[in-house]
Structures are given as C-alpha cells and as structure tokens.
Scaffold this active site. Structure first.
Site, PDB file in Angstrom:
ATOM      1  N   GLU A 168       0.801  -1.233   0.000  1.00  0.00           N
ATOM      2  CA  GLU A 168       0.000   0.000   0.000  1.00  0.00           C
ATOM      3  C   GLU A 168       0.831   1.279   0.000  1.00  0.00           C
ATOM      4  O   GLU A 168       0.682   2.137   0.884  1.00  0.00           O
ATOM      5  CB  GLU A 168      -0.940   0.019   1.217  1.00  0.00           C
ATOM      6  CG  GLU A 168      -1.906  -1.125   1.254  1.00  0.00           C
ATOM      7  CD  GLU A 168      -2.983  -0.992   2.337  1.00  0.00           C
ATOM      8  OE1 GLU A 168      -3.966  -1.732   2.257  1.00  0.00           O
ATOM      9  OE2 GLU A 168      -2.840  -0.134   3.247  1.00  0.00           O
ATOM     10  N   GLU A 369      -5.446  -8.640   0.719  1.00  0.00           N
ATOM     11  CA  GLU A 369      -6.143  -8.325   1.977  1.00  0.00           C
ATOM     12  C   GLU A 369      -7.597  -8.049   1.669  1.00  0.00           C
ATOM     13  O   GLU A 369      -7.907  -7.376   0.682  1.00  0.00           O
ATOM     14  CB  GLU A 369      -5.592  -7.051   2.657  1.00  0.00           C
ATOM     15  CG  GLU A 369      -4.250  -7.196   3.327  1.00  0.00           C
ATOM     16  CD  GLU A 369      -3.742  -5.876   3.909  1.00  0.00           C
ATOM     17  OE1 GLU A 369      -4.565  -5.017   4.304  1.00  0.00           O
ATOM     18  OE2 GLU A 369      -2.515  -5.706   3.957  1.00  0.00           O
TER      19      GLU A 369
END
Length: 465
Positions: A168, A369
């Site tokens: 991320e 995720e």
C-alpha cells in the site's frame, strides 16, 4: 439448493499480517517511524497500546503458525522489518538476531505447508532515515532500501518464491503527506508527489536487483501490493465522471500503471506539470521504471470511493492537494461497517478483477487483503469461549462470490488472503477493531480460533464453499 463456488486449482487460501503489527519490538535495535511516534505520543494510539508487544509473534511464531496450519491456510504473508534485519542502514550490515528470526520464521512456515509471501516495506521506515534524509523524499533512501532488499534476497530467496516490494505505498503518501494519519503528519502536496515517484522508483530498482541476482529462477515472482479503491462517480454527468477519473488516477493508477505498464497516467502528469508540483526525475530513472515491471499483483480491497465534482471552494491555504479536483460523496443508503466507518460494497472486487483483465494485461493477481474490523467482539463469545463472528463469514462469502464471478469471466486471480490471521496491532487504531480468524487476549496473549477460523478450514479443504 444454494450455489457452489469452486475456485481454480492450487488457489491460495491464506491471510496476511506484517512485521510491525505482529512481532513486537523484542531485540529490535532500531526504531521505525511508528515505534518512534508511539514513544513520543502514546496518547494518539487507541488505549495507549503501541507496537511494543503487538501479538508477540517474535516469541510465539511457532505456535502461531501451527494454528494457521490448523485452520487450513496454505499461504501466509508477512513482512521483514528493515529495522530488525539491518544493523547499519548505510552499509546494510546485518543484525544477527534479525537474520536468525526471519530464517526460522520462513522455515517454520514451509514446515507447516504454507507458501511464505514476504513484503519488504509495510509502512515501517526507520526513523533515523526520516530524521536524517526526510525518508521517502530522498533518493538516497531509495538506494538504501535497495541495499536492504538485496540483503533479503541473498538470505531468503532460496526458500521464498513470492516477494512483494511495498504494501500500500499510496498510504505512505496519504498518511504522512496529505491527511495526517501517519507520522510526521505533514500536509505538503509537492512532497507527496515526489514521494509518489520515489516509491515507484524504489520498487522498480528492487525488482531490477532481484532479476540481476537471478532470484527469478524456478518460477519465483516479485510484485507489489496495492490497496485499490475504485472511484465511482455520483452520476454519469461529465463533471462527476471527470472527478472520479482524477481520483482513480491519483489513488490507484499512480502505482498500478508504473508497476504493470512502466509509465505514469498521462492525465496525472499533465495536472502535476500545470500545477507546478511535478516530481523531479531523470531519464534513466524513468527507464528503470519502464523496464522493471512486476510479475504478480496483490490487491488489498476494503471499500470503494464515491466521488463528485468539486462543489465547495478549494481551500488554497493547504497548498496543492489532490482534493482540488474532487469532493467525496456520501451515497444515500450505502451499507456501512459502523466500527470502521467504511462502506461495504463487495461488487468492487468484480470491477477490480475485470479492470485488471481488460486494462492491465490480465496479469496474475490475488486478493492480498480483505477483511472486516469489528469492535467489542467479546460480546459474541459463546458458552465454549468461541467468538461467533458470523458477520465476518458473511462478509467473506459476499466478497468471494464477486471474486468468483470475475474469475469465471477470465480474470487471472490465483488467491484470496484476508486481513488478518490473528488479531493484530493496527497503527493508531491499536486493537480497537479486530480482524483475525484467531482472537487474541491482550492481557494473557492467549489465542483462540473464532468461528470464521473453523469456516476457512472447510473452505480451504473444499477449495470453495
């Protein structure tokens, strides 16, 4: 009879955590930005709980990984902490205890029949590299990161066949440089844009070294994990659509395009140039990005973005911000996770799958995720001491149905990882919201499988549900 969803052969059923969120700071000689932030401002962390102990994974990894095997996981993602593996950041001299720990952890993972997926950076920049050089604002730090990556490849690539450069990276930009939810909480659009380039460069340079070292033999792969939040316009009106397109380019495609296509979105570059915030780069650096694209993509998906045309006057006092070009839109009637304040919209997983298929070379990818953070799970504990998290099982099933639809239509998805296997420490949120298949009692560090942990065991065994 309800429909059956059977996934492709050798599908990954797994879960993800990270070093800084699970290990604790035991025997760690250096501080990350989060360690430092907790030390100076413990009150900003929920319940004043910091990363010092976290889920005690440093000490309990053998028992923890055995539990993951027990709930049927065949793959597991975590990260190597730069601050644990490396003793001297300039020379990349190794920390012996760090080497021992990660070797043992990887061996234990394989022993339990789980594919280890290893990330090199999960928001945990060493604080001294921030203090000395401004962290990711500095190209020297980019090169120090590449030295660290090279050490990790030398040590572990004989056993680790799936590597991730960054988790991320857009969150580093949002948290540190725009919206003040990661230390040092700056509001500086120009620095944000430079960091965007530098993180892309760091990822590409690490990939280049990985291949030059011959680590890509025997089917080994390297990629990046991006949190994709598709931007949906409020209406089909041109202005709304244009605003959503900009939000997509800034928050998603600024990493997706360089990682897969080797170039930045043209419209984004045009805006940066016109607004005087264009990042500094050399021709050689652009070539490194162009020639060192990823093998696999990890997608973290939690929520969509809802966007409308800018309706309020932009506040110039903040300097340049991406918010100059859009407003967030609260869609009436949206479903919410009230604990996290996030919209629940599983349809996005299908949209992501088709976007990757149609616009990104149908690159092999996986959900790295997906999860539901819930506060106060102790109120769902049954007479046997088990958390009955039916809401989490339903959340996963809904998302998996849309993922399945995308795969059926030809998207090249090879796995589904949830966040997270064992309740873990979550930055400023600490342990407020729990995400795990396995509950953690913070007082005793006792770990107990939740109902969702029993559910995933069946899913993994049947390769579907």
């Amino acid at each position: 009879m309800s429909e059956k969803y059977i996934f492709p052969e050798n599908f990954w059923w797994g879960s993800a955590t990270s070093g800084p969120q699970s290990e604790g700071r035991f025997n760690k000689k250096h501080k990350s930005v989060f360690d430092h932030w907790f030390d100076i401002e413990p009150e900003v962390f929920w319940g004043k709980v910091g990363p010092n102990i976290a889920s005690n994974f440093y000490n309990s990894y053998k028992e923890d990984l055995a539990m993951l095997k027990d709930i049927g996981l065949n793959s597991f993602r975590t990260s190597i902490q730069w601050t644990r593996l490396i003793k001297d950041f300039e020379t990349a001299e190794l920390d012996e205890d760090g080497v021992r720990f990660y070797n043992d952890l990887i061996d234990e993972c394989i022993k339990n029949g789980m594919t280890p997926v290893i990330v090199l950076h999960h928001f945990d920049l060493p604080i001294e590299l921030y203090d000395k050089y401004g962290g990711w604002e500095s190209k020297h730090v980019v090169d120090l990161f590449v030295k660290f990556a090279e050490r990790a490849f030398q040590l572990f690539s004989d056993r680790v066949k799936h590597w991730i450069t960054f988790n991320e990276p857009i969150v580093v930009i949002e948290g540190q440089y725009l919206y003040q939810f990661h230390y040092p909480k700056l509001v500086d659009g120009k620095k944000a844009v430079q960091v965007m380039f530098n993180l892309n460069l760091a990822s590409s340079k690490a990939i280049k070294v990985f291949r030059e070292m011959g680590c890509d033999k025997e089917g080994a792969k390297i990629g990046i994990v991006l949190n994709l939040t598709p931007s949906y316009p409020r209406s089909e009106n041109d202005e709304d659509v244009k605003a959503a397109k900009f939000a997509d380019d800034f928050f998603n495609n600024s990493f997706l395009d360089p990682a897969i296509k080797g170039s930045f979105p043209k419209n984004l570059i045009k805006v940066f140039q016109e607004d005087g915030v264009m990042f500094e780069f050399t021709k050689e650096e652009m070539e490194i990005i162009e020639n060192n694209t990823i093998d696999i993509l990890g997608v973290n998906y939690y929520q969509p973005r809802r966007i409308k045309v800018k309706e309020s006057k932009y506040d110039e006092s903040k300097g340049w911000m991406p918010d100059k070009y859009f407003d967030n839109y609260e869609m009436p009637g949206r479903r919410m996770n009230p604990y996290r304040g996030w919209e629940i919209y599983p349809e996005s997983i299908y949209d992501i799958a088709i976007n990757i298929k149609d616009n990104y070379n149908n690159i092999p990818w996986y959900i790295s995720e997906n999860g539901m953070g819930v506060e106060g799970e102790e109120k769902y504990i049954n007479a046997d001491g088990i958390v009955e998290d039916n809401y989490r099982i339903e959340f996963f099933q809904e998302h998996l149905k849309y993922l399945y639809k995308g795969i059926e239509e030809g998207s090249n998805c090879f796995g589904y990882h949830t966040w997270t296997p064992i309740d873990c420490w979550s930055w400023m949120n600490a342990y407020k919201n729990r995400y795990g298949y396995i509950a953690l009692d913070l007082e005793t560090q006792k770990k107990t499988i939740k109902k969702s942990g029993q559910w995933i065991k069946e899913v993994s065994k049947n390769n579907g549900f």
